[in-house]
Design an enzyme around this catalytic site. Structure first.
Site, short mmCIF file in Angstrom:
data_model
loop_
_atom_site.label_atom_id
_atom_site.label_comp_id
_atom_site.label_asym_id
_atom_site.label_seq_id
_atom_site.Cartn_x
_atom_site.Cartn_y
_atom_site.Cartn_z
N SER A 188 0.52 -1.00 -0.25
CA SER A 188 -0.08 0.08 -0.05
C SER A 188 0.84 1.24 -0.04
CB SER A 188 -0.92 -0.12 1.20
OG SER A 188 -1.65 1.21 1.21
N TYR A 216 -1.50 0.44 10.66
CA TYR A 216 -1.58 -0.05 9.25
C TYR A 216 -0.46 0.27 8.61
CZ TYR A 216 -3.39 -0.76 4.62
OH TYR A 216 -3.55 -1.19 3.05
N1 LIG Z 1 -8.86 -0.88 -0.47
C1 LIG Z 1 -7.81 -0.09 -0.77
O1 LIG Z 1 -7.92 1.11 -0.61
C2 LIG Z 1 -6.22 -0.47 -0.37
C3 LIG Z 1 -5.42 0.33 -0.75
C4 LIG Z 1 -3.91 -0.29 -0.58
C5 LIG Z 1 -3.73 -1.66 -0.22
N2 LIG Z 1 -4.93 -2.51 0.12
C6 LIG Z 1 -4.47 -3.79 0.54
O2 LIG Z 1 -5.26 -4.75 -0.26
C7 LIG Z 1 -5.61 -5.90 0.34
C8 LIG Z 1 -7.04 -6.21 0.17
O3 LIG Z 1 -7.77 -5.42 0.69
P1 LIG Z 1 -9.21 -5.13 0.43
O4 LIG Z 1 -9.52 -3.57 0.11
O5 LIG Z 1 -9.67 -5.94 -0.81
O6 LIG Z 1 -9.95 -5.14 1.64
P2 LIG Z 1 -11.28 -6.19 1.92
O7 LIG Z 1 -12.21 -6.10 1.23
O8 LIG Z 1 -11.55 -5.96 3.63
O9 LIG Z 1 -10.66 -7.65 2.08
C9 LIG Z 1 -9.71 -8.01 2.90
C10 LIG Z 1 -9.69 -9.56 3.09
O10 LIG Z 1 -8.78 -10.18 3.71
C11 LIG Z 1 -9.41 -11.23 4.65
N3 LIG Z 1 -8.92 -11.12 6.07
C12 LIG Z 1 -8.91 -10.24 7.10
N4 LIG Z 1 -8.44 -10.77 8.17
C13 LIG Z 1 -8.02 -11.92 7.81
C14 LIG Z 1 -7.71 -12.92 8.82
N5 LIG Z 1 -7.32 -12.76 10.10
N6 LIG Z 1 -7.28 -14.24 8.21
C15 LIG Z 1 -7.63 -14.36 6.90
N7 LIG Z 1 -7.92 -13.49 6.09
C16 LIG Z 1 -8.50 -12.34 6.62
C17 LIG Z 1 -10.92 -10.80 4.87
O11 LIG Z 1 -11.72 -11.88 4.77
P3 LIG Z 1 -13.06 -11.75 5.31
O12 LIG Z 1 -14.05 -11.75 4.07
O13 LIG Z 1 -13.58 -13.11 6.22
O14 LIG Z 1 -13.44 -10.83 6.09
C18 LIG Z 1 -11.14 -10.37 3.26
O15 LIG Z 1 -11.30 -11.52 2.25
C19 LIG Z 1 -5.22 -5.65 1.82
O16 LIG Z 1 -3.79 -6.11 2.02
C20 LIG Z 1 -5.23 -4.27 1.95
O17 LIG Z 1 -4.17 -3.74 2.94
C21 LIG Z 1 -6.23 -1.97 -0.09
#
Ligand SMILES: NC(=O)c1ccc[n+]([C@@H]2O[C@H](COP(=O)([O-])OP(=O)(O)OC[C@H]3O[C@@H](n4cnc5c(N)ncnc54)[C@H](OP(=O)(O)O)[C@@H]3O)[C@@H](O)[C@H]2O)c1
Ligand SMILES: *[C@@H]1O[C@H](CO)[C@@H](O)[C@H](O)[C@H]1NC(C)=O
Ligand SMILES: *[C@@H]1O[C@H](CO)[C@@H](O)[C@H](O)[C@H]1NC(C)=O
Ligand SMILES: *[C@@H]1O[C@H](CO)[C@@H](O)[C@H](O)[C@H]1NC(C)=O
Ligand SMILES: *[C@H]1O[C@H](CO)[C@@H](O)[C@H](O)[C@H]1NC(C)=O
Length: 368
Positions: A188, A216
């Site tokens: 990120s 984070y």
């Molecule tokens: N969205 C953004 O703007 C953004 C920007 C930069 C980086 N990122 C990165 O992108 C990645 C994906 O994020 P996203 O935006 O797609 O978020 P999201 O929709 O919240 O998805 C996160 C995923 O991680 C899983 N997860 C959370 N805690 C966990 C645990 N303890 N064990 C196993 N799985 C777990 C969740 O499972 P559940 O479905 O069971 O909750 C979900 O499938 C993350 O690493 C985030 O930091 C996101």
């Protein structure tokens, strides 16, 4: 005073904030020439693990890899939700008259290091191949208060960095067996705001002034440090590359902990934000594009102070200053291995191909 080495100066912090802000409002401009999805080679015979594939970027990444013909393992904490997703995807495939996807769901709960060890052990015992590991699962308890994992560690650091590090290390034998293979870390731009305390890697709960944004950002910085050391320590012949990628600022469930009114507000600024599918674009690009590996190798050969890092527009960009600090990266590496309970000899043993990795994992398991 080692403790303050990782602390950000005001100047760096403001620069980090400006970076994240500019990245958010310009990401559409930099990626306007890109198709919604990258062109992917045929993926038949390629095995991928995508963590956190039940939501957002991970869900889209996993589905698109499977559509391209890969065997995809959804490594998730909620297998019921994953199996329901799979049913839905297969129904779509049927409706469109195209072949069924080669997907399965396996349990992996990153809030528990025990669950990580169990996952890796089962995988190794079956001697399964692994070509692409996508460390996507991550949490950001925006505006939330401090939470502690089963292993009594701060949860951002555990789920975003420590548990995926352990997973990557324990799956190294499979990655080495299957080379060329790659580990894709969903990083990120927020790492620009990260700083680390090497005494405890910001993992000790109950410190005063907990701030989830800082927690984070720091977990994402630790992830870059660890990737940096792993990438430069793996010999080229190992045929495994570690690539970090920023997906962009994406509308996903990552906002789930915000107050409801803020979540609604968040959904009203989609002009600047990516859809989850657009967020998966740079991840898919890094996972499948052959030039990415060429670039990763060039970077390794040139002894550049960081491992490869790609922007949401699928181009290599440099990481924050604090992520290029090699001494800090080695400190993070050492502390990480200690926190996840991996012995010093583990890495050398795996890389030099000492047989019996399943037993090594077994011993580590018992030491717990
Ligand atoms: N969205 C953004 O703007 C953004 C920007 C930069 C980086 N990122 C990165 O992108 C990645 C994906 O994020 P996203 O935006 O797609 O978020 P999201 O929709 O919240 O998805 C996160 C995923 O991680 C899983 N997860 C959370 N805690 C966990 C645990 N303890 N064990 C196993 N799985 C777990 C969740 O499972 P559940 O479905 O069971 O909750 C979900 O499938 C993350 O690493 C985030 O930091 C996101
Ligand atoms: C994941 O592990 C944590 C810590 O043991 C536990 O509290 C949580 O309920 C688990 N989540 C799921 C979905 O199994
Ligand atoms: C938390 O830390 C972030 C990043 O370091 C900063 O932008 C924010 O102002 C801090 N919030 C509080 C409440 O201290
Ligand atoms: C990391 O640990 C190794 C082996 O224990 C040690 O030789 C090295 O000096 C440590 N590096 C740092 C930066 O602490
Ligand atoms: C990224 O990859 C490294 C391997 O160097 C792993 O140890 C690290 O924790 C991973 N982190 C995430 C969340 O992607």
């Amino acid at each position: 005073m080692e403790k303050n080495i990782g602390r950000l100066s005001w100047g760096d912090w403001i620069w980090g904030l400006i970076h994240v802000f500019l990245d958010t409002i310009t990401q559409r401009v930099w990626s306007c020439h890109l198709q919604p999805l990258p062109e992917m080679p045929a993926m038949a015979g390629v095995t991928c693990i995508v963590t956190g594939a039940t939501s957002g970027i991970g869900l889209n990444t996993a589905r698109e890899l499977a559509k391209a013909g890969a065997h995809v393992v959804l490594a998730v904490r909620n297998t019921k939700a994953a199996n329901e997703l799979i049913k839905l995807w297969q129904k779509d495939q049927c409706a469109n008259g195209v072949p069924l996807l080669d997907v399965e769901a396996l349990e992996l709960n990153l809030s528990s290091l025990k669950s990580v060890r169990q996952f890796a052990k089962d995988w190794e015992l079956q001697n399964r191949p692994l070509h692409i590991l996508i460390n996507n699962a991550g949490i950001f308890h925006m505006a939330g208060s401090e939470r502690v994992s089963e292993d009594r560690l701060e949860e951002h650091m555990q789920v975003n960095h420590l548990a995926p590090s352990l997973l990557t290390m324990l799956l190294l034998p499979s990655l080495l067996r299957s080379g060329p293979s790659r580990v894709i870390n969903v990083s990120s731009a927020m790492h620009h705001l990260g700083s680390l305390d090497f005494e405890d890697l910001n993992t000790t709960p109950g410190k005063k002034g907990f701030n989830s944004t800082a927690a984070y950002s720091s977990s994402k910085l630790a992830q870059l440090h660890f990737s940096n050391v792993l990438q430069r320590t793996l010999p080229e012949e190992a045929n495994v590359d570690i690539i970090s990628v920023h997906p962009g600022e994406v509308i996903t469930n990552v906002v789930r902990t915000l107050p409801k009114w803020l979540q609604v507000a968040y959904k009203f600024i989609p002009f600047f934000l990516f859809t989850p599918l657009e967020g998966a674009r740079s991840v898919l690009f890094c996972a499948t594009d052959p030039h990415v590996l060429e670039y990763a190798r060039a970077i390794r050969a040139s002894n550049y102070p960081s491992a490869p890092y790609f922007s949401s527009a699928c181009t290599p960009v440099s990481v924050a200053k604090q992520a290029m600090d090699l001494d800090a990266a080695f400190k993070t590496w050492n502390k990480t291995l200690e926190l996840v309970g991996l012995p010093d000899y583990y890495f050398q043993r795996v890389v030099s191909g000492v047989p019996g990795q399943a037993e090594t994992i077994e011993t580590i398991d018992e030491e717990d």
